[in-house]
Design a protein around this motif. Structure first.
Motif, PDB file in Angstrom:
ATOM      1  N   ASP A   1      20.658  13.030 -34.910  1.00 51.70           N
ATOM      2  CA  ASP A   1      20.705  14.606 -35.013  1.00 51.70           C
ATOM      3  C   ASP A   1      21.033  15.439 -33.861  1.00 51.70           C
ATOM      4  N   VAL A   2      21.816  16.527 -34.035  1.00 50.14           N
ATOM      5  CA  VAL A   2      22.309  17.251 -32.871  1.00 50.14           C
ATOM      6  C   VAL A   2      21.691  18.665 -32.756  1.00 50.14           C
ATOM      7  N   ASN A   3      21.095  19.089 -33.625  1.00 45.95           N
ATOM      8  CA  ASN A   3      20.493  20.438 -33.675  1.00 45.95           C
ATOM      9  C   ASN A   3      19.191  20.519 -33.442  1.00 45.95           C
ATOM     10  N   LYS A   4      19.225  21.174 -32.218  1.00 44.90           N
ATOM     11  CA  LYS A   4      17.775  21.089 -31.414  1.00 44.90           C
ATOM     12  C   LYS A   4      16.776  21.984 -32.263  1.00 44.90           C
TER      13      LYS A   4
ATOM     14  N   VAL B   1       1.757  23.633 -33.224  1.00 45.58           N
ATOM     15  CA  VAL B   1       1.835  23.660 -31.898  1.00 45.58           C
ATOM     16  C   VAL B   1       3.397  23.992 -31.496  1.00 45.58           C
ATOM     17  N   PRO B   2       3.689  24.915 -30.629  1.00 44.67           N
ATOM     18  CA  PRO B   2       5.009  25.275 -30.182  1.00 44.67           C
ATOM     19  C   PRO B   2       5.569  24.008 -29.808  1.00 44.67           C
ATOM     20  N   VAL B   3       6.878  23.807 -30.055  1.00 48.64           N
ATOM     21  CA  VAL B   3       7.683  22.677 -29.760  1.00 48.64           C
ATOM     22  C   VAL B   3       9.023  23.146 -29.080  1.00 48.64           C
ATOM     23  N   LEU B   4       9.361  22.600 -27.931  1.00 46.04           N
ATOM     24  CA  LEU B   4      10.673  22.844 -27.414  1.00 46.04           C
ATOM     25  C   LEU B   4      11.394  21.640 -27.012  1.00 46.04           C
ATOM     26  N   VAL B   5      12.498  21.604 -27.689  1.00 47.12           N
ATOM     27  CA  VAL B   5      13.265  20.045 -27.365  1.00 47.12           C
ATOM     28  C   VAL B   5      14.635  20.627 -26.455  1.00 47.12           C
ATOM     29  N   LYS B   6      14.862  19.676 -25.597  1.00 48.91           N
ATOM     30  CA  LYS B   6      15.972  19.817 -24.775  1.00 48.91           C
ATOM     31  C   LYS B   6      16.769  18.492 -24.645  1.00 48.91           C
ATOM     32  N   SER B   7      18.060  18.655 -24.473  1.00 48.06           N
ATOM     33  CA  SER B   7      18.682  17.401 -24.021  1.00 48.06           C
ATOM     34  C   SER B   7      18.441  17.005 -22.798  1.00 48.06           C
ATOM     35  N   ARG B   8      18.654  15.738 -22.400  1.00 45.57           N
ATOM     36  CA  ARG B   8      18.625  15.151 -21.256  1.00 45.57           C
ATOM     37  C   ARG B   8      19.184  15.892 -20.053  1.00 45.57           C
ATOM     38  N   GLU B   9      20.487  16.233 -20.367  1.00 47.90           N
ATOM     39  CA  GLU B   9      21.419  16.942 -19.666  1.00 47.90           C
ATOM     40  C   GLU B   9      20.827  18.347 -19.416  1.00 47.90           C
ATOM     41  N   GLU B  10      20.153  18.862 -20.113  1.00 47.01           N
ATOM     42  CA  GLU B  10      19.781  20.167 -19.947  1.00 47.01           C
ATOM     43  C   GLU B  10      18.548  20.389 -18.994  1.00 47.01           C
ATOM     44  N   ILE B  11      17.797  19.432 -19.084  1.00 45.88           N
ATOM     45  CA  ILE B  11      16.522  18.955 -18.074  1.00 45.88           C
ATOM     46  C   ILE B  11      17.300  18.823 -16.873  1.00 45.88           C
TER      47      ILE B  11
ATOM     48  N   LEU C   1       9.420   9.482 -38.225  1.00 48.52           N
ATOM     49  CA  LEU C   1      10.268  10.658 -38.581  1.00 48.52           C
ATOM     50  C   LEU C   1      11.969  10.069 -38.301  1.00 48.52           C
ATOM     51  N   ASN C   2      12.082   8.662 -37.953  1.00 52.51           N
ATOM     52  CA  ASN C   2      13.150   7.882 -37.730  1.00 52.51           C
ATOM     53  C   ASN C   2      13.716   8.236 -36.354  1.00 52.51           C
ATOM     54  N   PHE C   3      12.978   8.903 -35.623  1.00 56.38           N
ATOM     55  CA  PHE C   3      13.319   8.620 -34.117  1.00 56.38           C
ATOM     56  C   PHE C   3      13.373   7.355 -33.378  1.00 56.38           C
ATOM     57  N   SER C   4      14.216   7.089 -32.635  1.00 59.98           N
ATOM     58  CA  SER C   4      14.115   5.776 -31.799  1.00 59.98           C
ATOM     59  C   SER C   4      13.676   5.793 -30.382  1.00 59.98           C
ATOM     60  N   ASP C   5      13.444   4.796 -29.801  1.00 59.12           N
ATOM     61  CA  ASP C   5      13.079   4.472 -28.350  1.00 59.12           C
ATOM     62  C   ASP C   5      11.977   5.591 -27.797  1.00 59.12           C
ATOM     63  N   VAL C   6      11.183   6.104 -28.889  1.00 57.82           N
ATOM     64  CA  VAL C   6      10.146   6.998 -28.216  1.00 57.82           C
ATOM     65  C   VAL C   6       9.260   6.482 -27.298  1.00 57.82           C
ATOM     66  N   GLN C   7       9.243   7.506 -26.420  1.00 58.29           N
ATOM     67  CA  GLN C   7       8.306   7.550 -25.043  1.00 58.29           C
ATOM     68  C   GLN C   7       7.519   8.695 -25.009  1.00 58.29           C
ATOM     69  N   THR C   8       6.368   8.618 -24.429  1.00 56.82           N
ATOM     70  CA  THR C   8       5.450   9.602 -24.180  1.00 56.82           C
ATOM     71  C   THR C   8       5.061   9.387 -22.748  1.00 56.82           C
TER      72      THR C   8
ATOM     73  N   MET D   1      23.794   7.872 -30.604  1.00 54.80           N
ATOM     74  CA  MET D   1      22.466   8.551 -30.623  1.00 54.80           C
ATOM     75  C   MET D   1      22.584   9.329 -29.306  1.00 54.80           C
ATOM     76  N   ASN D   2      21.561  10.290 -29.670  1.00 56.05           N
ATOM     77  CA  ASN D   2      21.268  11.475 -28.689  1.00 56.05           C
ATOM     78  C   ASN D   2      20.057  11.491 -28.113  1.00 56.05           C
ATOM     79  N   THR D   3      20.027  11.641 -26.741  1.00 58.34           N
ATOM     80  CA  THR D   3      18.701  11.323 -26.139  1.00 58.34           C
ATOM     81  C   THR D   3      18.021  12.979 -25.770  1.00 58.34           C
ATOM     82  N   TYR D   4      16.705  13.318 -26.292  1.00 53.83           N
ATOM     83  CA  TYR D   4      16.244  14.450 -26.196  1.00 53.83           C
ATOM     84  C   TYR D   4      14.732  14.390 -25.362  1.00 53.83           C
TER      85      TYR D   4
END
Length: 179
Positions: free
Chosen positions: A51-54, A73-83, A31-38, A1-4
């Motif tokens: 999924d791997v395609n941001k 709503v504009p949505v931006l997805v980054k990997s944890r490493e990018e942040i 949407l079948n995302f896991s460990d969702v936190q806000t 699993m990838n963290t975004y």
């Protein structure tokens, strides 16, 4: 699993585009995302997926927000490493004359053209400094963000690209939550 880390632009601001974080979390779980936190009400999401395609993730979240909440709503997805990299590369962190509360990050949907970046770099506002990075504008508001002229709307207009801005505290919390 990838963290975004997902960043929504312009929700829950001034009573517009209201989304309860519990409803957003449910939508993302559906949407079948896991460990969702806000984190706070401004549209900061941490989630895991195979999924791997941001760009596809951005599109998927964006379409589901339209379907579920009825607005775009504009949505931006980054990997944890990018942040992590974005925060670590902020040269303003080393400036002892700048308080951490003055530091902001305007993350860009895509990199603007070189000529647009050059024109942007020539702009100057008193008590505000900025620096261009890879898909980010590093900002230091010496008098606070509330009266800043080089704000998110200004950045989008001048760089001709969608952006969303977060402060240092939020960026650090998103890194922590995604650990």
């Amino acid at each position: 699993m990838n963290t975004y880390i997902g960043l929504l632009r312009g929700i829950n601001v001034g009573g517009h585009k209201k989304i309860k974080m519990a409803d957003l979390k449910k939508m993302l779980n559906d949407l079948n995302f896991s460990d969702v936190q806000t984190y706070i009400q401004s549209g900061n999401i941490v989630f895991k997926t195979a999924d791997v395609n941001k760009e596809e993730l951005e599109s998927k979240i964006k379409k589901e927000i339209i379907k579920t909440f009825g607005f775009d709503v504009p949505v931006l997805v980054k990997s944890r490493e990018e942040i992590v990299s974005i925060v670590e590369r902020n040269l303003f962190l080393k400036d002892e004359n700048l308080e951490p509360s003055m530091l902001y990050f305007a993350m860009l949907q895509r990199m603007p053209s070189d000529d647009v970046i050059q024109q942007f770099k020539e702009i100057h506002f008193d008590n505000e400094v900025f620096s261009m990075g890879n898909h980010v504008v590093y900002l230091a508001y010496k008098l606070g963000a509330g009266k800043a002229k080089c704000n998110n709307n200004f950045i989008e207009k001048k760089l001709k690209v969608s952006a969303t801005t977060r402060n240092l505290k939020t960026m650090q919390k998103l890194i922590e939550l995604s650990s």
